[in-house]
Design a protein around this motif. Structure first.
Motif, PDB file in Angstrom:
ATOM      1  N   GLY A 128     -43.061   7.720  39.974  1.00 44.44           N
ATOM      2  CA  GLY A 128     -44.476   7.418  39.825  1.00 44.44           C
ATOM      3  C   GLY A 128     -44.948   6.140  40.461  1.00 44.44           C
ATOM      4  N   ILE A 129     -46.184   5.811  40.149  1.00 43.44           N
ATOM      5  CA  ILE A 129     -46.872   4.621  40.649  1.00 43.44           C
ATOM      6  C   ILE A 129     -47.581   3.986  39.459  1.00 43.44           C
ATOM      7  N   ALA A 130     -47.446   2.757  39.232  1.00 45.02           N
ATOM      8  CA  ALA A 130     -46.828   1.682  39.991  1.00 45.02           C
ATOM      9  C   ALA A 130     -45.482   1.320  39.361  1.00 45.02           C
ATOM     10  N   THR A 131     -44.538   1.038  40.236  1.00 44.61           N
ATOM     11  CA  THR A 131     -43.176   0.728  39.823  1.00 44.61           C
ATOM     12  C   THR A 131     -43.139  -0.344  38.742  1.00 44.61           C
ATOM     13  N   SER A 132     -43.828  -1.455  38.964  1.00 44.46           N
ATOM     14  CA  SER A 132     -43.730  -2.618  38.062  1.00 44.46           C
ATOM     15  C   SER A 132     -44.650  -2.527  36.850  1.00 44.46           C
ATOM     16  N   ILE A 133     -45.455  -1.486  36.782  1.00 46.79           N
ATOM     17  CA  ILE A 133     -46.398  -1.386  35.669  1.00 46.79           C
ATOM     18  C   ILE A 133     -46.066  -0.146  34.833  1.00 46.79           C
ATOM     19  N   GLY A 134     -46.604   1.010  35.191  1.00 48.44           N
ATOM     20  CA  GLY A 134     -46.394   2.219  34.397  1.00 48.44           C
ATOM     21  C   GLY A 134     -44.961   2.688  34.350  1.00 48.44           C
ATOM     22  N   VAL A 135     -44.268   2.656  35.494  1.00 46.87           N
ATOM     23  CA  VAL A 135     -42.881   3.128  35.519  1.00 46.87           C
ATOM     24  C   VAL A 135     -41.988   2.175  34.729  1.00 46.87           C
ATOM     25  N   GLU A 136     -42.081   0.889  35.011  1.00 46.73           N
ATOM     26  CA  GLU A 136     -41.234  -0.075  34.314  1.00 46.73           C
ATOM     27  C   GLU A 136     -41.522  -0.101  32.813  1.00 46.73           C
ATOM     28  N   SER A 137     -42.785  -0.068  32.418  1.00 41.02           N
ATOM     29  CA  SER A 137     -43.120  -0.070  30.993  1.00 41.02           C
ATOM     30  C   SER A 137     -42.552   1.162  30.300  1.00 41.02           C
ATOM     31  N   THR A 138     -42.630   2.307  30.939  1.00 37.66           N
ATOM     32  CA  THR A 138     -42.082   3.542  30.371  1.00 37.66           C
ATOM     33  C   THR A 138     -40.562   3.480  30.316  1.00 37.66           C
ATOM     34  N   ALA A 139     -39.940   2.935  31.341  1.00 38.34           N
ATOM     35  CA  ALA A 139     -38.473   2.797  31.354  1.00 38.34           C
ATOM     36  C   ALA A 139     -38.006   1.885  30.230  1.00 38.34           C
TER      37      ALA A 139
END
Length: 192
Positions: A128-139
């Motif tokens: 997904g997009i954005a790596t440092s926002i939505g993806v990282e928060s979900t991870a």
């Protein structure tokens, strides 16, 4: 460390591949490249009857359900009609799970955890997009919820190349395993 294994009950979780976000300039991969790789992964997951979760971010027109609090970045302003619609390349599959979030991460305030647990999911693959926002928060939340986390690093991108690099090189190795779309597809073919 590269991705080593996929659990038999793994789900693909696609973050914010929607009209208004995919159209933004992203680095190091274009929105079109992220969509194409996510579509490839989604097809492979669907072919194996594994869940595909399409997460989108959206807010009420008046912003009443947006995250409160003062930030230096400000509120973000009005968004055009249709900005929150999942891209056509990924939508239209009746077996997919749709999640609407109102925060950066896909777990808080949504039914994502329940949807995954009821299906016996023990691992997620994130794009997904954005790596440092939505993806990282979900991870981060997935890791805290006890899921094995795999991050498809060439199926995600950011508005800032340095932010993407920081997440991929410094944060993700502490939350799970990283790999390319090709590596994940190869492991998926060996699973089950």
């Amino acid at each position: 460390m590269a991705v080593t294994t996929l659990d038999p009950r793994t789900a693909l979780v696609v973050i914010d591949l929607q009209a208004g976000i995919v159209a933004a300039p992203t680095r190091p991969h274009t929105g079109a490249d992220v969509v194409a790789r996510s579509v490839e992964l989604a097809g492979a997951f669907r072919a194996r009857d594994l869940p595909v979760v399409l997460v989108r971010v959206s807010f009420a027109a008046d912003g009443a359900d947006a995250v409160p609090g003062r930030t230096e970045a400000g509120a973000g302003g009005a968004r055009p009609e249709g900005w929150d619609v999942v891209v056509d390349e990924l939508s239209g599959h009746p077996g997919d799970i749709g999640i609407t979030k109102r925060n950066w991460g896909a777990f808080h305030g949504t039914g994502l955890d329940v949807q995954l647990r009821r299906r016996g999911i023990t691992q997620i693959v994130l794009t997904g997009i954005a790596t440092s926002i939505g993806v990282e928060s979900t991870a981060r939340a997935a890791h805290e919820h006890g899921y094995h986390v795999t991050l498809a690093t060439d199926a995600m991108s950011d508005m800032d190349a340095e932010a993407h690099r920081n997440s991929v090189e410094r944060i993700f190795p502490r939350l799970g395993e990283t790999g390319t779309t090709a590596e994940i597809l190869e492991l998926l073919a060996k699973t089950r």
